[in-house]
Scaffold this motif. Structure first.
Motif, PDB file in Angstrom:
ATOM      1  N   CYS B 107       0.848  -1.204   0.000  1.00 54.25           N
ATOM      2  CA  CYS B 107       0.000   0.000   0.000  1.00 54.25           C
ATOM      3  C   CYS B 107       0.875   1.243   0.000  1.00 54.25           C
ATOM      4  O   CYS B 107       0.613   2.195  -0.746  1.00 54.25           O
ATOM      5  N   GLU B 108       1.909   1.240   0.834  1.00 57.56           N
ATOM      6  CA  GLU B 108       2.791   2.420   0.936  1.00 57.56           C
ATOM      7  C   GLU B 108       3.502   2.686  -0.399  1.00 57.56           C
ATOM      8  O   GLU B 108       3.641   3.828  -0.822  1.00 57.56           O
ATOM      9  N   ALA B 109       3.917   1.606  -1.051  1.00 60.39           N
ATOM     10  CA  ALA B 109       4.648   1.761  -2.317  1.00 60.39           C
ATOM     11  C   ALA B 109       3.722   2.126  -3.468  1.00 60.39           C
ATOM     12  O   ALA B 109       4.165   2.669  -4.479  1.00 60.39           O
ATOM     13  N   GLY B 110       2.440   1.793  -3.331  1.00 58.75           N
ATOM     14  CA  GLY B 110       1.503   2.045  -4.433  1.00 58.75           C
ATOM     15  C   GLY B 110       1.501   0.946  -5.479  1.00 58.75           C
ATOM     16  O   GLY B 110       1.003   1.149  -6.584  1.00 58.75           O
ATOM     17  N   VAL B 111       2.045  -0.240  -5.147  1.00 56.51           N
ATOM     18  CA  VAL B 111       1.928  -1.365  -6.075  1.00 56.51           C
ATOM     19  C   VAL B 111       0.545  -1.990  -5.881  1.00 56.51           C
ATOM     20  O   VAL B 111      -0.033  -1.914  -4.797  1.00 56.51           O
ATOM     21  N   ASP B 112       0.007  -2.585  -6.941  1.00 58.96           N
ATOM     22  CA  ASP B 112      -1.371  -3.062  -6.803  1.00 58.96           C
ATOM     23  C   ASP B 112      -1.473  -4.442  -6.161  1.00 58.96           C
ATOM     24  O   ASP B 112      -2.485  -4.752  -5.542  1.00 58.96           O
ATOM     25  N   PHE B 113      -0.438  -5.271  -6.319  1.00 59.99           N
ATOM     26  CA  PHE B 113      -0.447  -6.567  -5.638  1.00 59.99           C
ATOM     27  C   PHE B 113       0.973  -6.957  -5.228  1.00 59.99           C
ATOM     28  O   PHE B 113       1.956  -6.522  -5.844  1.00 59.99           O
ATOM     29  N   ILE B 114       1.053  -7.793  -4.202  1.00 57.10           N
ATOM     30  CA  ILE B 114       2.340  -8.383  -3.832  1.00 57.10           C
ATOM     31  C   ILE B 114       2.114  -9.892  -3.696  1.00 57.10           C
ATOM     32  O   ILE B 114       1.182 -10.336  -3.022  1.00 57.10           O
ATOM     33  N   GLY B 115       2.920 -10.674  -4.398  1.00 60.24           N
ATOM     34  CA  GLY B 115       2.717 -12.123  -4.426  1.00 60.24           C
ATOM     35  C   GLY B 115       3.835 -12.871  -3.737  1.00 60.24           C
ATOM     36  O   GLY B 115       4.937 -12.348  -3.563  1.00 60.24           O
ATOM     37  N   GLY B 116       3.535 -14.095  -3.340  1.00 58.66           N
ATOM     38  CA  GLY B 116       4.583 -14.934  -2.767  1.00 58.66           C
ATOM     39  C   GLY B 116       4.240 -15.455  -1.383  1.00 58.66           C
ATOM     40  O   GLY B 116       5.059 -16.142  -0.774  1.00 58.66           O
ATOM     41  N   PHE B 117       3.032 -15.153  -0.895  1.00 56.12           N
ATOM     42  CA  PHE B 117       2.671 -15.673   0.420  1.00 56.12           C
ATOM     43  C   PHE B 117       2.215 -17.125   0.226  1.00 56.12           C
ATOM     44  O   PHE B 117       1.032 -17.398   0.013  1.00 56.12           O
ATOM     45  N   GLY B 118       3.187 -18.012   0.264  1.00 57.36           N
ATOM     46  CA  GLY B 118       2.836 -19.401  -0.003  1.00 57.36           C
ATOM     47  C   GLY B 118       3.975 -20.348   0.272  1.00 57.36           C
ATOM     48  O   GLY B 118       4.943 -19.999   0.958  1.00 57.36           O
ATOM     49  N   ALA B 119       3.854 -21.546  -0.304  1.00 60.67           N
ATOM     50  CA  ALA B 119       4.822 -22.607  -0.007  1.00 60.67           C
ATOM     51  C   ALA B 119       4.885 -23.598  -1.158  1.00 60.67           C
ATOM     52  O   ALA B 119       3.934 -23.741  -1.926  1.00 60.67           O
ATOM     53  N   LEU B 120       6.028 -24.278  -1.236  1.00 56.96           N
ATOM     54  CA  LEU B 120       6.224 -25.343  -2.216  1.00 56.96           C
ATOM     55  C   LEU B 120       6.116 -26.665  -1.470  1.00 56.96           C
ATOM     56  O   LEU B 120       7.012 -27.019  -0.695  1.00 56.96           O
ATOM     57  N   VAL B 121       5.011 -27.355  -1.677  1.00 58.80           N
ATOM     58  CA  VAL B 121       4.748 -28.558  -0.871  1.00 58.80           C
ATOM     59  C   VAL B 121       4.483 -29.777  -1.751  1.00 58.80           C
ATOM     60  O   VAL B 121       3.802 -30.717  -1.330  1.00 58.80           O
ATOM     61  N   GLN B 122       5.033 -29.767  -2.962  1.00 62.00           N
ATOM     62  CA  GLN B 122       4.688 -30.822  -3.912  1.00 62.00           C
ATOM     63  C   GLN B 122       5.081 -32.221  -3.432  1.00 62.00           C
ATOM     64  O   GLN B 122       4.455 -33.203  -3.790  1.00 62.00           O
ATOM     65  N   LYS B 123       6.123 -32.294  -2.601  1.00 60.91           N
ATOM     66  CA  LYS B 123       6.575 -33.618  -2.164  1.00 60.91           C
ATOM     67  C   LYS B 123       6.315 -33.857  -0.678  1.00 60.91           C
ATOM     68  O   LYS B 123       6.107 -34.985  -0.245  1.00 60.91           O
ATOM     69  N   GLY B 124       6.337 -32.782   0.077  1.00 61.66           N
ATOM     70  CA  GLY B 124       6.108 -32.907   1.504  1.00 61.66           C
ATOM     71  C   GLY B 124       5.897 -31.543   2.116  1.00 61.66           C
ATOM     72  O   GLY B 124       6.122 -30.525   1.462  1.00 61.66           O
ATOM     73  N   THR B 125       5.479 -31.537   3.364  1.00 56.31           N
ATOM     74  CA  THR B 125       5.083 -30.289   4.002  1.00 56.31           C
ATOM     75  C   THR B 125       5.889 -30.093   5.280  1.00 56.31           C
ATOM     76  O   THR B 125       5.864 -30.948   6.172  1.00 56.31           O
ATOM     77  N   THR B 126       6.601 -28.977   5.379  1.00 56.67           N
ATOM     78  CA  THR B 126       7.332 -28.676   6.609  1.00 56.67           C
ATOM     79  C   THR B 126       6.383 -28.035   7.622  1.00 56.67           C
ATOM     80  O   THR B 126       5.255 -27.637   7.268  1.00 56.67           O
ATOM     81  N   ALA B 127       6.865 -27.891   8.844  1.00 56.43           N
ATOM     82  CA  ALA B 127       6.036 -27.223   9.857  1.00 56.43           C
ATOM     83  C   ALA B 127       5.713 -25.802   9.419  1.00 56.43           C
ATOM     84  O   ALA B 127       4.582 -25.318   9.579  1.00 56.43           O
ATOM     85  N   ALA B 128       6.700 -25.128   8.822  1.00 59.76           N
ATOM     86  CA  ALA B 128       6.473 -23.745   8.382  1.00 59.76           C
ATOM     87  C   ALA B 128       5.466 -23.710   7.224  1.00 59.76           C
ATOM     88  O   ALA B 128       4.607 -22.823   7.165  1.00 59.76           O
ATOM     89  N   ASP B 129       5.564 -24.688   6.307  1.00 62.92           N
ATOM     90  CA  ASP B 129       4.582 -24.767   5.218  1.00 62.92           C
ATOM     91  C   ASP B 129       3.168 -24.873   5.780  1.00 62.92           C
ATOM     92  O   ASP B 129       2.235 -24.204   5.334  1.00 62.92           O
ATOM     93  N   ARG B 130       3.026 -25.755   6.782  1.00 64.17           N
ATOM     94  CA  ARG B 130       1.696 -25.966   7.380  1.00 64.17           C
ATOM     95  C   ARG B 130       1.185 -24.689   8.029  1.00 64.17           C
ATOM     96  O   ARG B 130       0.004 -24.345   7.918  1.00 64.17           O
ATOM     97  N   ARG B 131       2.083 -23.966   8.685  1.00 62.09           N
ATOM     98  CA  ARG B 131       1.647 -22.720   9.356  1.00 62.09           C
ATOM     99  C   ARG B 131       1.172 -21.695   8.336  1.00 62.09           C
ATOM    100  O   ARG B 131       0.170 -21.016   8.536  1.00 62.09           O
TER     101      ARG B 131
END
Lengths: 92, 452
Positions: B107-131
């Motif tokens: 919002c401060e920068a004036g960009v319309d979206f920010i992406g990347g809130f996620g995880a790579l879990v194709q093979k397994g899921t870490t505790a952080a992925d689950r959170r």
């Protein structure tokens, strides 16, 4: 210093004074017209001007604004593209 | 003059009448060096970096658009997958703390979206992925500009069905957390997610990337539609050639913008994503291209073949124009954002099954479609598993962005407003695949993964 050149594209209904008014405006803004072409395409009058704006204090932003105002008063549409865009899209 | 009036007019006309624009300039930003046990410090440092870079991105993009005379519509940021960032944070609400800082920075920068809130879990899921996964409903319903993703399958690793089963429930919670299930519109489930995709909602800055990279998404469905309409009698070979020539030109425009913007920002130029991305604007539609090719409606027999021809021509034209083609580089067919797709669903021409078939030849998958609010979590998981298996088996990216719109039934319509458009609620097959997905486990990678 590298030259900054822009294409001015004017389109709409043919009428008296289009070239005079547009070139007058470019002159006022310190642009040097290097080439002019015009043609009627699909019933629409189209004129392109290649202008050197290296020494223009207005820059492309100021020039675009002034051209838009002029075009609106004459019922025309105007676009302004940096030469690099036309070169990238139409030449390898 | 070196250029004819027709050539200059062609470029001007594409922008004036056919919606040609640079759809997105997305700056990918590495945040791994900011990892900290203290979630507050991580959030603060990440926020400061992103707000600073985002402001520069917006300022330079506006100035470049003005000087080039090419519209640049969206300015965006993507980050290192959030699950990697919160690994050492013991604090229970670390995902939310980080998410809110990211959203504030956007919002401060004036960009319309920010992406990347996620995880790579194709093979397994870490505790952080689950959170991160479990935080998605609260995070995406309490932020404005943050987008989330999960990569749940890949051709090399197979498919993580346990995570897909859990995601079905998370999607239901996500839908319930905001009006019309809007939070779901900010989340994509992927197979073979590209690490340099500039388009939302699935953009993230992958592990193989430099500290920063500028990626560009061009768009010109309206331009392609116009040339298709001008050649009603061309056979398919000639039509492919015509589309290739047009895509070549718009890709060159996109590459110029990307190269110059990256130079001005002092970051490496990443990729040009040549995906045809429709908008809700009249005429800026991928569906209308297909109809222009000779289909009465999108979804009619012949649709998959027409789409295959279209995307092949797009790729060939784009690859000739730039050595940096990457990202998704397919055709987007989001139902809610494309006037022809909406109409096709409403008149009964396009079913969910045909939409799925179309994604077998078209990169991004089942996108921005609504299903009835009472669709079960297991059915959502099964739809996602079907779509991701197309990507896994064919070694390509597929994604799902589904909105189980609360309180709706098939035939209703959900209006998200703005860029996200209006989604007709599509009927879902009433028979269940629940027992299949409930088996869980990991679906083995296809034999084509054994390629060494």
């Amino acid at each position: 210093m590298e030259k900054e050149r822009v294409f001015v594209v004017v389109l709409g209904k043919d009428q008296k004074g289009i070239i005079a008014q547009v070139s007058g405006l470019l002159f006022k803004h310190g642009a040097n017209i290097e080439d002019v072409q015009q043609k009627v395409m699909d019933g629409t009058f189209v004129m392109t001007m290649l202008a050197d704006i290296t020494e223009s204090a207005s820059g492309s932003a100021g020039l675009r604004q002034a051209l838009n105002e002029l075009a609106e008063s004459m019922g025309l549409k105007v676009m302004l593209h940096n030469e690099a865009v036309i070169k990238a899209m139409h030449r390898i | 003059m070196e250029f004819g009036v027709e050539e200059v007019f062609e470029t001007a006309g594409m922008i004036l009448f056919e919606h040609f624009d640079i759809r997105a300039v997305t700056l990918g930003v590495n945040l791994k060096d900011l990892v900290d046990r203290d979630a507050g410090r991580l959030a603060q440092d990440a926020g400061e970096r992103l707000a600073g870079l985002g402001k520069r991105l917006v300022g330079e993009a506006v100035e470049l658009s003005e000087s080039m005379g090419l519209p640049i519509i969206n300015k965006r940021l993507s980050i290192t997958p959030a699950a990697w960032l919160i690994e050492p944070c013991a604090q229970a609400d670390a995902p939310l703390v980080l998410a809110q800082a990211l959203d504030r920075a956007a919002c401060e920068a004036g960009v319309d979206f920010i992406g990347g809130f996620g995880a790579l879990v194709q093979k397994g899921t870490t505790a952080a992925d689950r959170r991160v996964m479990e935080s998605l409903p609260q995070v995406l319903s309490s932020t404005q500009r943050l987008c989330g993703f999960l990569n749940l399958a890949s051709t090399l690793a197979g498919m993580n069905m346990d995570a897909i089963v859990r995601l079905g429930h998370i999607l239901k919670d996500m839908a319930a957390a905001g009006p019309n299930g809007i939070a779901c519109a900010k989340f994509v489930a992927f197979c073979n997610a590209p690490e340099d995709n500039p388009f939302m909602a699935g953009a993230f800055h992958g592990g193989g990337e430099a500290d920063a990279a500028l990626n560009v998404g061009i768009s010109g469905p309206g331009v392609v539609r116009a040339v298709v309409d001008k050649h009603p009698d061309a056979d398919l070979t000639a039509l492919s050639e015509i589309i290739r020539r047009t895509v070549f030109k718009i890709t060159r425009g996109g590459e110029l913008v990307g190269r110059e913007l990256a130079r001005r920002l002092g970051v490496p130029f990443g990729v040009v994503d040549i995906s045809l991305a429709p908008t809700t604007a009249m005429g800026d539609s991928v569906g209308r291209i297909l109809e222009g090719m000779g289909l009465e409606r999108v979804g009619a027999p012949g649709t998959t073949a027409a789409l295959a021809l279209l995307i092949d021509a797009v790729k060939k034209g784009g690859a000739m124009a730039s050595g940096r083609v990457g990202g998704l580089s397919g055709t987007f067919i989001p139902v809610s954002e494309d006037e022809a797709m909406i109409e096709a669903v409403e008149v009964g021409a396009l079913s969910l099954e045909k939409l799925e078939a179309m994604t077998a030849v078209c990169s991004v998958g089942l996108d921005m479609f609504a299903v009835p609010g009472d669709t079960s979590a297991a059915t959502l998981s099964a739809i996602i598993a079907d779509e991701l298996s197309i990507g896994m088996a064919n070694d390509k990216t597929t994604g799902v962005r589904v909105i189980p719109a609360p309180g709706t039934v098939a035939g209703d319509s959900v209006d998200f407003g703005g860029l996200l458009g209006r989604a007709p609620v599509m009927p879902v097959n009433r028979f269940s695949g629940a027992a299949f997905v409930a088996r869980g486990g990991r679906m083995p990678a296809p034999v084509r993964s054994l390629r060494n």
